[in-house]
Design an enzyme around this catalytic site. Structure first.
Site, PDB file in Angstrom:
ATOM      1  N   ASP A 108       0.762  -1.018  -0.035  1.00  0.00           N
ATOM      2  CA  ASP A 108       0.011   0.049   0.148  1.00  0.00           C
ATOM      3  C   ASP A 108       1.001   1.312   0.078  1.00  0.00           C
ATOM      4  O   ASP A 108       0.393   2.212   0.605  1.00  0.00           O
ATOM      5  CB  ASP A 108      -1.105   0.057   1.328  1.00  0.00           C
ATOM      6  CG  ASP A 108      -1.803  -1.218   1.263  1.00  0.00           C
ATOM      7  OD1 ASP A 108      -2.326  -1.725   0.398  1.00  0.00           O
ATOM      8  OD2 ASP A 108      -1.903  -1.639   2.341  1.00  0.00           O
TER       9      ASP A 108
ATOM     10  N   LYS B  17       2.536   2.275  -5.171  1.00  0.00           N
ATOM     11  CA  LYS B  17       3.004   1.607  -6.440  1.00  0.00           C
ATOM     12  C   LYS B  17       2.022   1.825  -7.607  1.00  0.00           C
ATOM     13  O   LYS B  17       2.864   2.250  -8.911  1.00  0.00           O
ATOM     14  CB  LYS B  17       3.272   0.115  -6.082  1.00  0.00           C
ATOM     15  CG  LYS B  17       3.960  -0.321  -4.987  1.00  0.00           C
ATOM     16  CD  LYS B  17       4.335  -1.652  -5.002  1.00  0.00           C
ATOM     17  CE  LYS B  17       3.212  -2.465  -4.405  1.00  0.00           C
ATOM     18  NZ  LYS B  17       2.880  -1.979  -2.931  1.00  0.00           N
TER      19      LYS B  17
ATOM     20  N   GLY C 138      -4.201  -4.365  -4.505  1.00  0.00           N
ATOM     21  CA  GLY C 138      -5.101  -3.409  -4.710  1.00  0.00           C
ATOM     22  C   GLY C 138      -4.352  -1.955  -5.088  1.00  0.00           C
ATOM     23  O   GLY C 138      -3.627  -1.282  -4.318  1.00  0.00           O
ATOM     24  N   HIS C 139      -4.379  -1.745  -6.384  1.00  0.00           N
ATOM     25  CA  HIS C 139      -3.544  -0.598  -6.906  1.00  0.00           C
ATOM     26  C   HIS C 139      -4.506   0.548  -7.328  1.00  0.00           C
ATOM     27  O   HIS C 139      -5.467   0.328  -8.185  1.00  0.00           O
ATOM     28  CB  HIS C 139      -2.755  -1.104  -8.048  1.00  0.00           C
ATOM     29  CG  HIS C 139      -1.558  -2.038  -7.702  1.00  0.00           C
ATOM     30  ND1 HIS C 139      -0.728  -2.807  -8.395  1.00  0.00           N
ATOM     31  CD2 HIS C 139      -1.148  -2.278  -6.341  1.00  0.00           C
ATOM     32  CE1 HIS C 139      -0.091  -3.340  -7.895  1.00  0.00           C
ATOM     33  NE2 HIS C 139       0.085  -3.139  -6.687  1.00  0.00           N
TER      34      HIS C 139
ATOM     35  N   GLN D 169       1.994  -5.888  -3.105  1.00  0.00           N
ATOM     36  CA  GLN D 169       2.751  -5.951  -1.481  1.00  0.00           C
ATOM     37  C   GLN D 169       3.867  -5.103  -1.471  1.00  0.00           C
ATOM     38  O   GLN D 169       4.268  -4.195  -2.224  1.00  0.00           O
ATOM     39  CB  GLN D 169       2.649  -7.298  -1.205  1.00  0.00           C
ATOM     40  CG  GLN D 169       1.244  -7.899  -1.287  1.00  0.00           C
ATOM     41  CD  GLN D 169       0.972  -8.766  -2.445  1.00  0.00           C
ATOM     42  OE1 GLN D 169       1.579  -9.409  -2.993  1.00  0.00           O
ATOM     43  NE2 GLN D 169      -0.280  -8.432  -2.806  1.00  0.00           N
TER      44      GLN D 169
ATOM     45  N   THR E  44       3.081 -12.333   2.890  1.00  0.00           N
ATOM     46  CA  THR E  44       2.302 -13.049   1.923  1.00  0.00           C
ATOM     47  C   THR E  44       3.236 -14.262   1.425  1.00  0.00           C
ATOM     48  O   THR E  44       4.145 -14.657   2.077  1.00  0.00           O
ATOM     49  CB  THR E  44       1.865 -12.144   0.703  1.00  0.00           C
ATOM     50  OG1 THR E  44       0.952 -12.594  -0.168  1.00  0.00           O
ATOM     51  CG2 THR E  44       3.190 -11.638  -0.131  1.00  0.00           C
TER      52      THR E  44
ATOM     53  N   THR F  91      -8.563  -3.747  -1.131  1.00  0.00           N
ATOM     54  CA  THR F  91      -9.146  -5.239  -1.163  1.00  0.00           C
ATOM     55  C   THR F  91     -10.085  -5.538  -0.287  1.00  0.00           C
ATOM     56  O   THR F  91     -11.318  -5.998  -0.572  1.00  0.00           O
ATOM     57  CB  THR F  91      -8.023  -6.205  -1.304  1.00  0.00           C
ATOM     58  OG1 THR F  91      -7.047  -5.836  -2.484  1.00  0.00           O
ATOM     59  CG2 THR F  91      -8.569  -7.733  -1.449  1.00  0.00           C
TER      60      THR F  91
HETATM   61  P1  IMP Z   1      -2.517 -12.909   1.739  1.00  0.00           P
HETATM   62  O1  IMP Z   1      -1.478 -12.130   0.734  1.00  0.00           O
HETATM   63  O2  IMP Z   1      -3.990 -12.539   1.521  1.00  0.00           O
HETATM   64  O3  IMP Z   1      -1.949 -14.234   2.030  1.00  0.00           O
HETATM   65  O4  IMP Z   1      -2.148 -11.946   3.179  1.00  0.00           O
HETATM   66  C1  IMP Z   1      -0.974 -12.127   3.738  1.00  0.00           C
HETATM   67  C2  IMP Z   1      -0.607 -10.966   4.598  1.00  0.00           C
HETATM   68  O5  IMP Z   1      -0.342 -10.034   3.400  1.00  0.00           O
HETATM   69  C3  IMP Z   1      -1.787 -10.282   5.095  1.00  0.00           C
HETATM   70  O6  IMP Z   1      -1.192  -9.485   6.380  1.00  0.00           O
HETATM   71  C4  IMP Z   1      -2.062  -9.289   4.217  1.00  0.00           C
HETATM   72  O7  IMP Z   1      -2.797  -8.132   4.783  1.00  0.00           O
HETATM   73  C5  IMP Z   1      -1.021  -8.791   3.621  1.00  0.00           C
HETATM   74  N1  IMP Z   1      -1.250  -8.268   2.230  1.00  0.00           N
HETATM   75  C6  IMP Z   1      -1.599  -8.887   1.253  1.00  0.00           C
HETATM   76  N2  IMP Z   1      -1.907  -8.223   0.074  1.00  0.00           N
HETATM   77  C7  IMP Z   1      -1.603  -6.899   0.456  1.00  0.00           C
HETATM   78  C8  IMP Z   1      -1.592  -5.850  -0.283  1.00  0.00           C
HETATM   79  O8  IMP Z   1      -1.715  -5.498  -1.206  1.00  0.00           O
HETATM   80  N3  IMP Z   1      -1.363  -4.723   0.642  1.00  0.00           N
HETATM   81  C9  IMP Z   1      -1.028  -4.637   2.055  1.00  0.00           C
HETATM   82  N4  IMP Z   1      -1.206  -5.819   2.580  1.00  0.00           N
HETATM   83  C10 IMP Z   1      -1.388  -6.758   1.962  1.00  0.00           C
END
Ligand code: IMP
Length: 409
Positions: free
Chosen positions: A13, A16, A40-41, A206, A221, A282
């Site tokens: 976040d 990017k 989420g971009h 991410q 992630t 997201t």
């Molecule tokens: P997952 O990617 O859904 O498996 O989540 C794993 C961790 O990454 C969690 O803490 C999510 O909140 C974080 N996360 C995944 N995608 C994003 C993103 O685009 N922005 C911020 N945090 C993310």
């Protein structure tokens, strides 16, 4: 610079999408290299706000070629939804990217009920797990219904899951038929583009602190947002990437569970959250807010070899009276030199801060670095010096136009 990696240096976040969109105006190819619709971009131009979860941010630009590389995991429902909104003649999808199937989301939700990582419940971890277990279903399986049925049945029998691949394929056939011509060996394509001297942007999702290897494991992630993970995720040699533009939010945020050493008190956090709309694109979850963490940034730059920095959301810093930057951590009074690996150590760290006076001005219309408040300039220059990287951009608002160019890259 021809080929540039755009990498989030914190917990995601960072903005990017905005920077990719900005640079896409002068580029030929945009490649999304990892993750899926957990991302989420947000891109804003001419007052219009566009949220993208899966498609590369270059999709907004008519003449840009967009690639979804094999490091990604793809949820077809999200893909079809986004393709309904954007023209996609110039989109290529890797035949080796893995498919997120509906049961992956159920498994993710169930796992997270127990493990409490705070995932996005999009099925990201379970899909990457199947890939590593050599049971996953790739985009190339979609090229024939028989293959798809065979590959999904193979996966489901190993997991004892009941799922009807034929029904799923037939229900989605209209959309599947449309994307089949886009499914190709994108590594081959990309190497050709490199040889043709096309300008390429690699768009990370991410951030490095969520990287499966370099992040705050296990609160991460399941992919590698770091630049060191990029060549593997797209299938080109590392030396074909000319530079890394690290995107750094002017403070820190994280969403989901996990250690966050510089997290600030809720009173100030909520002021910033409201000013900067710090809610997940997201999941809509409120983001946790913290001071800038140089220890984490220096750690992130190890695996991402920063060349340039883009500082984002600098305009909301006028909500903070004293700008604090964490310059080192201690554990039980002792200064530590490298970022802790074990979560229990990370829980023990105490941040040490240095302080900078803040500014009270509205900077959302400032066009030149020299015209920024001296307090902000000092803060940003200190961080850039510590990270041994030049400032390329300072973003002072969400719109494409609210971008100060400091170094033409
Ligand atoms: P997952 O990617 O859904 O498996 O989540 C794993 C961790 O990454 C969690 O803490 C999510 O909140 C974080 N996360 C995944 N995608 C994003 C993103 O685009 N922005 C911020 N945090 C993310």
């Amino acid at each position: 610079m021809k080929n540039i990696a755009i990498v989030g240096m914190q917990w995601g976040d960072e903005g990017k999408g905005k920077m990719t969109d900005y640079l896409a105006q002068k580029t030929d190819v945009v490649v999304r290299y990892q993750g899926g619709d957990n991302a989420g971009h947000t891109v804003v131009f001419d007052g219009k706000k566009i949220d993208l979860h899966l498609l590369p941010s270059g999709i907004i630009h008519k003449n840009v070629i967009n690639i979804m590389a094999h490091g990604m995991v793809i949820n077809l429902e999200t893909l079809f939804k986004e393709l309904r909104k954007f023209k996609s003649e110039n989109l290529y999808i890797s035949d080796r990217a893995h498919l997120i199937l509906p049961f992956h989301r159920d498994i993710d939700t169930e796992n997270d009920r127990i493990q409490k990582i705070g995932t996005t419940k999009k099925g990201i971890g379970p899909t990457y797990s199947d890939k590593i277990l050599r049971k996953g279903v790739r985009m190339s399986s979609l090229q024939s219904m028989d293959r798809f049925i065979h590959d999904v049945n193979n996966l489901c029998s190993s997991k004892n899951i009941s799922f009807d691949p034929e029904k799923y394929y037939k229900e989605n056939f209209k959309n599947i038929k449309e994307i089949i011509p886009k499914i190709t060996n994108t590594s081959f394509l990309l190497n050709k583009f490199v040889e043709e001297n096309k300008r390429i942007i690699f768009e990370g999702a991410q951030g490095v602190m969520l990287d499966i290897d370099h992040g705050t494991y296990p609160y991460v992630t399941s992919s590698s947002p770091s630049v060191s993970g990029l060549p593997q995720a797209v299938g080109i040699a590392p030396w074909k990437i000319n530079a890394a533009l690290g995107i750094i939010k002017a403070y820190s945020t994280r969403v989901g569970e996990g250690p966050f050493p510089t997290e600030m008190g809720e009173r100030l956090a909520s002021k910033i959250r409201e000013a900067a709309n710090e809610y997940g694109t997201t999941t809509g979850r409120p983001r946790r807010i913290g001071y800038l963490d140089l220890v984490a940034l220096k750690h992130a730059s190890l695996s991402s070899g920063l060349t340039y920095i883009a500082f984002t959301i600098c305009d909301v810093l006028n909500n903070i009276d004293v700008l604090k930057v964490c310059d080192y951590y201690t554990i039980e009074g002792k200064k530590i030199n490298t970022y802790p690996s074990h979560i229990e150590d990370l829980k023990l760290v105490k941040p040490h801060y240095i302080e900078f006076p803040s500014f009270q001005k509205d900077i959302t219309n400032v066009k030149k670095f020299d015209e920024l408040p001296v307090e902000l300039k000092n803060y940003l220059l200190y961080i850039s010096k510590e990270l041994k990287s030049e400032i390329a951009f300072v973003s002072v608002g969400p719109d494409r136009k609210q971008t100060i160019i400091c170094n033409e890259i």
